[in-house]
Design a protein around this motif. Structure first.
Motif, PDB file in Angstrom:
ATOM      1  N   ARG A   1      44.886  48.314  43.547  1.00 29.60           N
ATOM      2  CA  ARG A   1      43.715  47.436  43.527  1.00 29.60           C
ATOM      3  C   ARG A   1      43.162  47.273  42.119  1.00 29.60           C
ATOM      4  O   ARG A   1      41.981  46.966  41.953  1.00 29.60           O
ATOM      5  CB  ARG A   1      42.618  47.997  44.452  1.00 29.60           C
TER       6      ARG A   1
ATOM      7  N   ASP B   1      39.066  47.128  38.400  1.00 31.27           N
ATOM      8  CA  ASP B   1      39.096  47.148  39.863  1.00 31.27           C
ATOM      9  C   ASP B   1      38.853  45.732  40.386  1.00 31.27           C
ATOM     10  O   ASP B   1      37.842  45.101  40.058  1.00 31.27           O
ATOM     11  CB  ASP B   1      38.018  48.117  40.367  1.00 31.27           C
ATOM     12  N   VAL B   2      39.764  45.235  41.195  1.00 29.78           N
ATOM     13  CA  VAL B   2      39.654  43.842  41.646  1.00 29.78           C
ATOM     14  C   VAL B   2      38.480  43.643  42.611  1.00 29.78           C
ATOM     15  O   VAL B   2      37.968  42.535  42.738  1.00 29.78           O
ATOM     16  CB  VAL B   2      40.948  43.333  42.324  1.00 29.78           C
ATOM     17  N   ASP B   3      38.062  44.697  43.269  1.00 29.72           N
ATOM     18  CA  ASP B   3      36.957  44.559  44.222  1.00 29.72           C
ATOM     19  C   ASP B   3      35.597  44.758  43.570  1.00 29.72           C
ATOM     20  O   ASP B   3      34.628  44.088  43.927  1.00 29.72           O
ATOM     21  CB  ASP B   3      37.109  45.588  45.349  1.00 29.72           C
ATOM     22  N   THR B   4      35.528  45.687  42.636  1.00 30.50           N
ATOM     23  CA  THR B   4      34.223  46.071  42.092  1.00 30.50           C
ATOM     24  C   THR B   4      34.009  45.623  40.650  1.00 30.50           C
ATOM     25  O   THR B   4      32.880  45.699  40.160  1.00 30.50           O
ATOM     26  CB  THR B   4      34.066  47.602  42.132  1.00 30.50           C
TER      27      THR B   4
ATOM     28  N   GLU C   1      34.824  47.215  38.112  1.00 32.27           N
ATOM     29  CA  GLU C   1      34.709  48.378  37.221  1.00 32.27           C
ATOM     30  C   GLU C   1      35.875  48.389  36.230  1.00 32.27           C
ATOM     31  O   GLU C   1      37.030  48.284  36.629  1.00 32.27           O
ATOM     32  CB  GLU C   1      34.752  49.675  38.023  1.00 32.27           C
TER      33      GLU C   1
ATOM     34  N   ARG D   1      37.877  50.596  33.485  1.00 36.69           N
ATOM     35  CA  ARG D   1      38.114  51.932  32.945  1.00 36.69           C
ATOM     36  C   ARG D   1      39.248  51.823  31.930  1.00 36.69           C
ATOM     37  O   ARG D   1      40.254  51.158  32.180  1.00 36.69           O
ATOM     38  CB  ARG D   1      38.505  52.920  34.038  1.00 36.69           C
TER      39      ARG D   1
ATOM     40  N   ASP E   1      35.569  59.244  31.256  1.00 34.85           N
ATOM     41  CA  ASP E   1      35.846  57.890  30.778  1.00 34.85           C
ATOM     42  C   ASP E   1      36.896  57.860  29.679  1.00 34.85           C
ATOM     43  O   ASP E   1      37.297  56.791  29.237  1.00 34.85           O
ATOM     44  CB  ASP E   1      34.553  57.269  30.221  1.00 34.85           C
TER      45      ASP E   1
ATOM     46  N   ARG F   1      30.223  44.960  31.431  1.00 37.60           N
ATOM     47  CA  ARG F   1      29.930  45.668  32.673  1.00 37.60           C
ATOM     48  C   ARG F   1      30.454  44.883  33.855  1.00 37.60           C
ATOM     49  O   ARG F   1      30.803  43.717  33.755  1.00 37.60           O
ATOM     50  CB  ARG F   1      28.443  45.934  32.781  1.00 37.60           C
ATOM     51  N   LEU F   2      30.483  45.550  34.994  1.00 38.71           N
ATOM     52  CA  LEU F   2      31.134  44.972  36.162  1.00 38.71           C
ATOM     53  C   LEU F   2      30.442  43.697  36.638  1.00 38.71           C
ATOM     54  O   LEU F   2      31.058  42.876  37.322  1.00 38.71           O
ATOM     55  CB  LEU F   2      31.201  46.011  37.288  1.00 38.71           C
ATOM     56  N   ASP F   3      29.179  43.519  36.270  1.00 34.67           N
ATOM     57  CA  ASP F   3      28.431  42.329  36.702  1.00 34.67           C
ATOM     58  C   ASP F   3      29.223  41.049  36.441  1.00 34.67           C
ATOM     59  O   ASP F   3      29.168  40.086  37.202  1.00 34.67           O
ATOM     60  CB  ASP F   3      27.103  42.192  35.946  1.00 34.67           C
TER      61      ASP F   3
ATOM     62  N   VAL G   1      32.858  41.080  38.798  1.00 37.87           N
ATOM     63  CA  VAL G   1      32.903  41.161  40.256  1.00 37.87           C
ATOM     64  C   VAL G   1      32.697  39.758  40.816  1.00 37.87           C
ATOM     65  O   VAL G   1      31.950  38.961  40.259  1.00 37.87           O
ATOM     66  CB  VAL G   1      31.833  42.139  40.791  1.00 37.87           C
ATOM     67  N   GLY G   2      33.386  39.440  41.886  1.00 41.70           N
ATOM     68  CA  GLY G   2      33.197  38.090  42.428  1.00 41.70           C
ATOM     69  C   GLY G   2      33.664  38.002  43.859  1.00 41.70           C
ATOM     70  O   GLY G   2      34.183  38.934  44.402  1.00 41.70           O
TER      71      GLY G   2
END
Lengths: 327, 694
Positions: free
Chosen positions: B422, B564-567, B569, B571, B634, B688-690, B693-694
């Motif tokens: 993912r 991360d494709v869902d969140t 995030e 790393r 991290d 950031r993930l903001d 994410v979508g």
């Protein structure tokens, strides 16, 4: 820091008595939040009654997996307990997702439940905050609220509850056992917390003298098929941006039962009953999971800078449930 | 210049004070207790961002048992002129930013002082504040120079016409937020007046400079001030100049006649010790279809305070990086009601190279050229603006070496196509650079009767390993074993030395140490080896007479990220850096410096952001729970290498500074890797993930 009296309680009744008639007295557990708040001037107790050594420091396990958790049990001990890891993995995962090893070694179960929001305005006594200073206003609404609530908040307060553990316990139908002015009583964990409405001062329904002594977790036949997933801005030692606790019971491709709670989206650990309702009897598919997420998050009212939490919570729930089907 | 033959230099010599540090016996500033009666001063900060202090009611504070005094503008002694107006403590009623010191409370215990500070009632006349940086800010102006003394703007050829005509152009705007220096040891001082003189135990990056500043403020001859700083727990530039705390300690000690301790809380540091200004950068590149640059235009818009001008040299690296006949760099500043920005690890190079190296990646994609190849194609033969020869320049070697080690050869440039479970995976590259400065310093070397040597210099070891590196350098210069050499640093009573700043320490101090050691050997020779003998060196003439050359370190940064494709995030799974930095004095401590810089660059890429609270005018997230830097989890895998670089036109060691180049380019490499992973280009740090994410 304002000078204060420290005393160590020997048993629950005397602890309650020590706090009951003193509006400026507070219980002290591991101190990982309260001591910070005292340093910041946010909490100013004149008396601390240390309840961390009361005899509520064990975890009892029934054969069916039900737990009786003492309020003074340290977070790391609870996370490492074999019965928790086996029968309620989401609870162990939630605990281990919180804070750091050092903090978890100090923090107690009771204190974890009663920790205060980490909203920056709440923690800065030079600024207004309706939770800290009722009627002073909520600068977060127009100011910085990227990581504040999207659901359950009010005009007066948009803070979130910071606990990871409480999210797992909310999903697990945990019951909080209290010793209060009028003796012992119990309360479902989801009824412990209250939404801010126009009085955000109190996070819970508790009286200041109410002492949490134990938390019981009923047996859950499918508790072994559960997961806590926490999204955060760095890999460890950060509060959640969104988290989800979920347990899933699937038979023949159909959801027989489920438990779902979200963290970091609301002023309380957010039990997602609408999502659960939508899922029971539904096919265990990504589409059904997404529909369940919509059923819950349709109530969301994001603020200017935290609308991203809505798709994030949806994606996280779909992903977590999907992985539980495969697991 | 002949480079000294080496034996100790180039080896993994253990930190000479390692045992003291790991056993806790190495004393840091706050741990010094000059006498039993040491008392504590606590700063009181303004809660308005602009206005005046009308009055301070000290009654409530002074009635608390154990409180000794409260000082503010109404009762503080007048100080001499301050080069840095931030240090003119309590000399004015003006409040220029939220968090500025308006008073100090002194008490017998720290707890009492803190409680008294909270009880102080400060009455303000508040004025509306202006704290938001924007490109079209009406007060935006052109400073007369940028830090430390670079021209504000440069222009060659006709960049506008060249952009107009170029086959391929990119025109991009990047932003970096306020970032805050957070050395592990907060700023701390213990001050005591003795025999009409002032002694301070202080955490700083240069005791000579602190001495001179305090002497000016308190009207003392410099030799009446002694600044002692044997061990310093990091600085990153925030301890390069004295901060208000050291003045508060000296002032409080003067008022009370007692030894006074002052330390900053972590929260206070976000207003009082400098920070990296937020910066908006516009980069325009014009190129031929093959990527050959025709024009480079780089404009930076920054903030400063109304107290003092600090103009970050953000676009200066663009002046030396790539060849192009038409070029322009500019800096503009808006004075706002904010704390004064200052040095933070690689001021200029670090944020400037985030923008330039992101833009180079975007140009590579626009031209369909591999980003490493694009950089090689635009490698200049001489400094592209000054025309001076480089003393050495190994950017291409670093890129090639890094590509081979990182496994760049098989990279598919297509964005957003590599999945591992993912996660979307991508890789990115960016160049790094940092000037090789050298400043005048003095040192002495002494041959002791027991056969050993003592070298003295008011250098600062801020955790870098400077004391150790100088021990190795001195040993080789003296042709002896490092175990026979004792190096004393961190005390203004020692021969005057330059700051630990601009990655110049080892080059500057090392030169003085080598010259002092050489002079000592001559003395010993002259007197038939008779001990004790002592010799001194002052490198002012040597440094000023240095040949005019373009002296810079270069490097290549590689990053691999998973998103991360869902969140959303992000790393970082791998960082790899290759650097050309002349001779490496101590590979062990050098590696630590590079890894530290790259880790800080990772934090810049993904986490660090001082959030301006527009309503109240301060940096809101002023603690480590809210202002994130990388945790160990991290930072899974950082690899550091360096190319063999022989440069005999730098200093006797042939070394370039290494303290800062590790942070340069890291954020761009990560951002470029995020684009490669996801196809999303994030031009505003932190990532950031903001945004993903979508």
């Amino acid at each position: 820091m304002r000078p204060f009296v420290y005393e160590r309680a020997e048993e629950a009744r005397s602890a309650v008595a020590a706090v009951a008639d003193r509006p400026d007295a507070m219980y002290l557990g591991g101190g990982t939040n309260l001591v910070d708040l005292m340093r910041l001037g946010v909490a100013e107790p004149a008396r601390l009654v240390d309840v961390s050594r009361l005899p509520y420091d064990t975890v009892g396990v029934r054969p069916d997996g039900a737990l009786r958790i003492g309020a003074a049990v340290r977070n790391s001990d609870l996370a490492a307990h074999p019965a928790v890891r086996r029968a309620h993995p989401l609870l162990a995962q939630a605990l281990l997702a919180g804070a750091s090893g050092q903090v978890r070694n100090m923090a107690t179960v009771g204190g974890n439940l009663l920790q205060r929001t980490r909203c920056a305005y709440f923690q800065d006594i030079t600024k207004p905050c309706n939770k800290r200073n009722p009627g002073s206003g909520c600068p977060a609404r127009e100011g910085d609220h990227r990581n504040l609530a999207i659901i359950g908040h009010s005009e007066a307060c948009v803070a979130t509850h910071p606990s990871d553990m409480a999210v797992a316990l909310a999903a697990l139908d945990a019951v909080v056992h209290l010793e209060g002015r009028d003796g012992p009583r119990t309360l479902p964990l989801t009824e412990l917390y209250r939404l801010p409405g126009d009085d955000p001062r109190r996070d819970t329904v508790l009286d200041p003298a109410d002492l949490i002594t134990e938390v019981t977790v009923p047996a859950l036949s499918f508790g072994g098929r559960s997961h806590y997933r926490k999204v955060r801005d760095r890999a460890s030692f950060a509060f959640a941006v969104v988290s989800v606790a979920a347990a899933l019971d699937v038979a023949g491709g159909v959801v027989r039962d489920c438990r779902i709670a979200f963290g970091a989206i609301a002023p309380v650990p957010w039990r997602a009953r609408r999502a659960e309702e939508a899922l029971r009897g539904a096919p265990a598919t990504e589409d059904a999971f997404a529909a369940a997420a919509r059923a819950e998050l349709g109530q969301a009212r994001p603020l200017r800078d935290n609308a991203f939490k809505v798709p994030l919570a949806r994606n996280l729930l779909v992903r977590t449930l999907t992985e539980l089907v495969v697991a | 210049m002949t480079v000294t033959p080496t034996r100790a230099v180039g080896t993994d010599f253990d930190r000479v004070e390692a045992a003291e540090k790991v056993t806790g016996t190495a004393r840091y500033a706050y741990e010094h207790a000059p006498d039993r009666d040491t008392v504590y001063a606590v700063p009181v900060q303004s809660v308005i961002a602009r206005g005046e202090v009308v009055n301070v009611d000290t009654d409530g504070a002074l009635t608390l048992p154990g409180v000794i005094a409260a000082v503010w503008h109404g009762n503080a002694p007048r100080l001499g002129p301050a080069d840095d107006p931030e240090l003119a403590l309590f000399q004015s009623r003006r409040v220029a930013y939220r968090g500025q010191l308006v008073a100090g409370v002194i008490a017998e215990t720290l707890e009492t002082a803190r409680e008294a500070a909270r009880r102080l009632r400060v009455e303000y006349a508040q004025e509306p504040h202006d704290v938001v940086l924007r490109v079209d800010h009406p007060k935006m102006y052109k400073p007369s120079k940028v830090n430390p003394a670079y021209p504000t703007d440069t222009e060659y050829g006709d960049p506008d016409a060249a952009l107009e005509k170029a086959a391929v152009t990119v025109d991009l705007t990047y932003s970096t937020p306020a970032e805050h220096n957070n050395p592990m040891e907060p700023h701390a001082t213990v001050a005591v007046w003795e025999n009409d003189g002032l002694v301070v135990y202080d955490s700083n990056q240069g005791s000579s400079a602190v001495r001179d500043t305090l002497a000016g403020l308190f009207g003392l001859p410099p030799d009446a001030v002694r600044v002692i700083a044997p061990h310093v727990g990091g600085g990153f530039g925030s301890k390069g100049t004295p901060r208000p705390g050291v003045v508060l300690a000296a002032l409080a000690a003067k008022v009370t006649g007692r030894a006074v301790k002052v330390t900053m809380t972590r929260q206070q540091m976000f207003a009082l010790v400098g920070y990296r200004t937020p910066i908006i950068q516009r980069v325009r590149l014009g190129a031929d279809e093959d990527g050959t640059l025709r024009a480079i235009v780089h404009d930076a818009f920054e903030q400063t305070s109304t107290v003092q001008e600090f103009a970050e040299q953000t676009t200066t690296p663009t002046r030396i990086m790539y060849a192009a006949p038409n070029r322009r760099t500019t800096h503009r500043l808006a004075p706002l009601d904010v704390p004064t920005p200052s040095w933070m690890r690689a001021p200029g190079e670090c944020p400037g190279m985030f923008a330039l190296e992101s833009a180079m990646d975007e140009l590579a994609i626009a031209c369909g050229v591999d980003p490493i190849e694009l950089r090689i194609r635009n490698e200049p033969e001489t400094d592209p603006e000054s025309g001076l020869p480089f003393s050495s320049r190994n950017l291409v070697a670093c890129l090639r070496e890094g590509a081979a080690r990182f496994g760049w050869a098989d990279r598919d440039p297509a964005p957003g196509v590599r999945r591992e479970g993912r996660r979307l995976v991508g890789t990115g590259v960016a160049a790094a650079t940092y000037p090789a400065y050298r400043l005048p310093s003095r040192a002495t070397a002494r041959a002791e009767p027991d056969g050993g040597f003592t070298v003295r210099i008011a250098a600062a070891d801020i955790g870098t390993g400077a004391r150790t590196a100088l021990t190795q350098i001195a040993a080789d210069a003296l042709r002896t074993a490092p175990e026979r050499v004792r190096v004393e640093v961190g005390d203004s009573a020692l021969p005057t030395a330059s700051l630990a700043g601009g990655s110049s320490g080892t080059a500057s101090w090392g030169t003085a140490v080598v010259r002092a050691c050489e002079a000592l050997l001559r003395e010993l020779d002259r007197y038939g080896g008779r001990r004790p003998q002592e010799a001194a060196a002052d490198t002012t003439a040597e440094v000023e007479a240095a040949e005019r050359l373009s002296r810079h370190a270069f490097g290549a940064q590689f990053a691999e990220v998973g998103v991360d494709v869902d969140t959303g995030e992000v790393r970082v799974s791998r960082l790899l850096g290759v650097f050309g930095v002349g001779r490496v004095i101590n590979p062990k401590t050098a590696r630590s410096q590079f890894i530290g810089g790259m880790t800080m660059g990772l934090g810049m890429a993904l986490m660090e952001e001082g959030v301006m609270d527009v309503e109240f005018g301060d940096y809101l997230n002023h603690d480590f729970a809210q202002y994130h830097i990388p945790a160990c989890a991290d930072v899974p895998d950082i690899e550091v290498h360096w190319v063999d670089e022989v440069d005999d036109r730098l200093n006797p060691m042939g070394s370039k500074g290494i303290g800062e180049i590790g942070i340069v380019g890291t954020a761009a490499a990560v951002a470029n890797a995020v684009h490669h992973a996801t196809g999303v280009r994030v031009r505003d740090l932190p990532i950031r993930l903001d945004r993903l994410v979508g």
